[in-house]
Design an enzyme around this catalytic site. Sequence first.
Site, PDB file in Angstrom:
ATOM      1  N   GLU A  68     -42.664   8.894  -2.459  1.00 54.38           N
ATOM      2  CA  GLU A  68     -42.223   7.596  -1.972  1.00 54.38           C
ATOM      3  C   GLU A  68     -41.496   6.779  -3.054  1.00 54.38           C
ATOM      4  OE1 GLU A  68     -43.801   6.064   1.598  1.00 54.38           O
ATOM      5  OE2 GLU A  68     -44.973   4.695   0.345  1.00 54.38           O
ATOM      6  N   ASP A  69     -41.975   6.904  -4.287  1.00 57.20           N
ATOM      7  CA  ASP A  69     -41.489   5.984  -5.317  1.00 57.20           C
ATOM      8  C   ASP A  69     -40.536   6.580  -6.348  1.00 57.20           C
ATOM      9  OD1 ASP A  69     -43.168   4.253  -4.023  1.00 57.20           O
ATOM     10  OD2 ASP A  69     -44.782   4.374  -5.508  1.00 57.20           O
TER      11      ASP A  69
END
Length: 571
Positions: A68-69
């Site tokens: 996600e990051d």
Amino acid sequence: MVIERLIKEKPDGIVAKAYQLAKQAHNGQVRKDGTPFFSHPLATAENLAKWHLDEASLAAGLLHDVVEDTGITLQDIKRDFGTEVAFLVDGVTKLKRLKYQESPAMTAIENMRKLIFALSEDLRVIFIKLADRLHNMRTLDALSKEKQKRIALETSEVYAPIAYRLGMQNLSGELQDLSFPFLFPKENKWLRDHIQELYLEREGYLKRVTPLVKKALHAHGIHPLAIDFRAKRYSSLYQKLTRHNMDVNKIYDLVALRIIVENVRDCYGVLGAIHEMWPPLPGRIKDYIAMPKPNGYRSIHTTVIGPDKKYIEIQIRTHAMHEENEHGIAAHWLYEQYKIPGLHHEKASRLTKELKWVQQLKRWQEKYQDMEAQENSEDFLDAMKVDFFKDRIFVITPKGDVVDLPAGSTPIDFAYYIHSDIGNTCVAAKVNDKFVSLNHELRSGDLIEILIQKNKKPSEDWLQFVKTIHAKEHIKAALRAKDARLRDKHKATKVEVRIVTQNRLGLLRDISGIIARSHFHIISMNTTKQSTIKFPIMRIECEIEDTKKIERLMLKLKALREVQEVSYKII
Ligand code: MN
């Protein structure tokens, strides 16, 4: 640090590889509190290591935020770590997209479904999520007020209960405690102002009595592995206080004395030695070894009147129980991984039993997924709240098995839990050897016996008081089947069978037996004696679905020795 030690031991292992990749990928990112971002996945993996999880889980814990990051994709993980780690990371990533809201209801339901799905697919996804949440809760201070509240509420209402149901009560309690100040700031302050001193005072008192306990145990030849204190958590203390008019003096287990011994026999030995020294408070002895809590918790609790007439709550357990109480299902994970034949069989079977409720959740969620109407979804959420999040009771079958039911359950709920046929044909119930009404509220520790009658159908009234969705669904299904049969009856043919027969004891039963076995539904039966004929005439009115069966029935009836004459007419 367990992770760093593991990396030294296995520098080419997946944990070492995951550590390198996560550190690199999160390089330069910082958390809200200013610390390097990598400290978060590392702390998550440390938590998992403490719960004795396997290497795939530790690697996934280290990697849980990279998809996600950072620029790393799930395909990258699959390529470098294999499908298992990739599956776990994907599961956690999906769960992260859940945003808990008090409303609207539909979002909450949707989130719940995803959670259940993750639960039933691979528990390790939930463990990683819990480890992630634990670290986030420990570092919640840096976030905005609004975010703090949302995350604390979700933790308290969703994740802490899940941890509890997985038997990880230490984690569950810690999550509740971490949420508490954000959800109840005023109450938290009140507790700090009023309780802190009392805690210290109680602890000082227990320290003074500990040598007395040791001496008494030694005199009985018991050498405890450890004696320590456990202060009651703020969150659970607050809940208890609200039930006792905020009177702290009513809380006996503010700080409890915990005695850990080698084996079960010693547990009871400790109990005896303590009761010999200090009188127990009636009704406060709880033997969770003989009768574990539904989430697997085992220990003996007793409250005694100690020196200076002060109450002492004492918890007695073995080291193995202590470990399991702390780590719950996670503690079993290792055994499951290696599947050592025989050795951990008992534990493995307990694990499966504990997972039964997860499987049940999965079945409901599948059932409800097809129902698009909001109304049904709300039913689902209500059912979830009752069956999953609310208090549970445990009752006992005549064979001694423990059954886990939501609080407020009735004998009917119990009967359906055992088997749907038992539920459907239930006519009466005995609790602790006394007859009770079918809507009687069961209590933990009750021994339940269900009496059934063949071919009995459930009553519609039951829907008014049953607690479990499981029972409700079976009752509804049985009622629908009954309705269908009633409708079919209109199509059925009515027949009057006329039998001239000699009388004999048991003949009536034989005749009705033959009729029932031929699937004729008896409506009425009567016998008349006519003066013109030597023998009485029996008239049986019945319904049949298939008229072809009549002739066969006639032959069967004629075969009875006493029967003189048989005829029928269709009405
Ligand atoms: Mn995270």
